[in-house]
Scaffold this active site. Structure first.
Site, short mmCIF file in Angstrom:
data_model
loop_
_atom_site.label_atom_id
_atom_site.label_comp_id
_atom_site.label_asym_id
_atom_site.label_seq_id
_atom_site.Cartn_x
_atom_site.Cartn_y
_atom_site.Cartn_z
N GLU A 163 0.82 -1.21 0.00
CA GLU A 163 0.00 0.00 0.00
C GLU A 163 0.85 1.27 0.00
O GLU A 163 0.36 2.36 0.31
CB GLU A 163 -0.94 -0.02 1.20
CG GLU A 163 -1.91 -1.19 1.19
CD GLU A 163 -2.79 -1.24 2.41
OE1 GLU A 163 -3.59 -0.31 2.60
OE2 GLU A 163 -2.69 -2.21 3.19
N ARG B 193 -11.80 3.37 10.64
CA ARG B 193 -12.94 3.19 9.75
C ARG B 193 -13.39 1.74 9.81
O ARG B 193 -12.56 0.82 9.80
CB ARG B 193 -12.55 3.54 8.31
CG ARG B 193 -13.73 3.83 7.39
CD ARG B 193 -13.28 3.94 5.94
NE ARG B 193 -12.91 2.63 5.41
CZ ARG B 193 -11.75 2.38 4.79
NH1 ARG B 193 -10.84 3.31 4.67
NH2 ARG B 193 -11.50 1.16 4.34
#
Length: 336
Positions: free
Chosen positions: A35, A266
């Site tokens: 990522e 999240r």
């Protein structure tokens, strides 16, 4: 009443923040995980916002020599923008704890548990929270003998951003999808596929922000839909009734707290055709790019991007990093 007024009534405080009080802030981004590119985008956007607000910020592309990098910068605080890998699994958090440097987001245990999808789901199941059924497989698993859910998602156990994640609808596809994941990771999760709308709930300082419903023309909300496509639709308001939105927000806070997470994050959730919600995962260092969801939800309650970044820095001094979920009975048995 506006969304911002509702948030303020629920306890979100408008605070005048002295940017100079943070001292030198190192924005850690990049790193060595798959990522990396998203992390660089997040880090650069955070760094620009901090500089614009007068913070003494330094951008650090975290490498193998991270200890030396920190010694050179001498930060008084760290804003973590590392996605995946050592930056999100508790490793860097442990280093910063050892160095007594405050940082944004969850501590070691919350980070490690959220990164481990299997253990996240075991904890949620022990708490009575809904999450899709799953089976863990590795290169030694006899796939013909294994009772695997179908249709399913096949995904790495310890990565985010939907990297190397595949929806599977037939037994013929299953073996090749598992092989592809195991070429990237030690373990693959074969998780029951929940057909229906996908939602995400941002958590900020112990509270759930407005729910966002995600819609894409891709097969699912994959890496391309998350970070590259301009065609992904973000529905805010979510389209849920007020009662269902509150139900989803409460579930997301329980899931977040149950893993010992703190600060911000999240929670990703699916809804089935009967209206039931199913927990997928918690992201403890969500993206902060111009396509990212937490800034979008925060803006709905009055936070401009730079305000959000400063608020995350502010609460980094206040975060409880201990891990004490209220109900974890049965976890030891499940993990043994």
């Amino acid at each position: 009443m506006t969304e911002k007024s509702k948030a303020l009534e629920q306890g979100t405080k408008e605070i005048v923040i002295d940017a100079k009080a943070f001292g030198r802030v190192a924005v850690l981004c990049g790193g060595l995980s798959p990522e990396r590119q998203v992390s660089l985008k997040s880090g650069n956007r955070i760094f620009t916002a901090l500089k614009d607000r007068g913070v003494d910020a330094v951008l650090v592309d975290a490498g193998d020599d991270l200890v030396d990098q920190l010694r050179a910068v001498k930060p008084e605080r760290v804003f973590l923008a590392l996605h995946g890998g050592d930056g999100e699994d508790g490793t860097v958090q442990g280093l910063l704890d050892f160095l007594h440097i405050p940082y944004t987001g969850s501590g070691v245990k919350g980070s490690a548990l959220a990164m481990d999808k299997c253990r996240s789901k075991l904890i949620w199941k022990s708490m009575g929270l809904p999450t899709p059924e799953f089976v863990m497989v590795d290169k030694t698993t006899d796939l013909k003998a294994a009772d695997l859910p179908m249709p399913c998602f096949v995904k790495p156990n310890g990565e985010g951003s939907s990297i190397c994640t595949f929806p599977v609808y037939t037994r013929e596809e299953l073996s090749s999808s598992i092989s592809r994941v195991l070429g990237h990771a030690d373990q693959a999760m074969v998780e029951q596929l929940i057909a229906g709308p996908e939602y995400t709930v941002a958590i900020l300082n112990g509270r759930a922000l407005p729910v966002i419903r995600l819609e894409t023309d891709n097969t699912f909300y994959d890496y391309e839909a998350k970070y590259l496509s301009d065609d992904t639709r973000y529905h805010l308001p979510s389209g849920l009734t007020e009662e269902k939105e509150q139900e989803l927000q409460a579930l997301s806070v329980k899931a977040f707290d149950g893993l010992g997470c703190s600060g911000w994050g999240r929670v990703d959730v699916m809804q089935d055709d009967q209206g039931r919600f199913w927990l997928l995962e918690v992201n403890t260092i969500p993206g902060m790019t111009d396509h990212s969801l937490v800034p979008m939800a925060a803006q709905a309650v009055g936070y401009q991007f730079a305000d959000l970044v400063l608020e995350l820095l502010r609460i980094s001094d206040e975060e409880e990093r201990s891990w004490m979920p209220d109900d974890i009975s049965g976890i030891a048995t499940e993990m043994s």
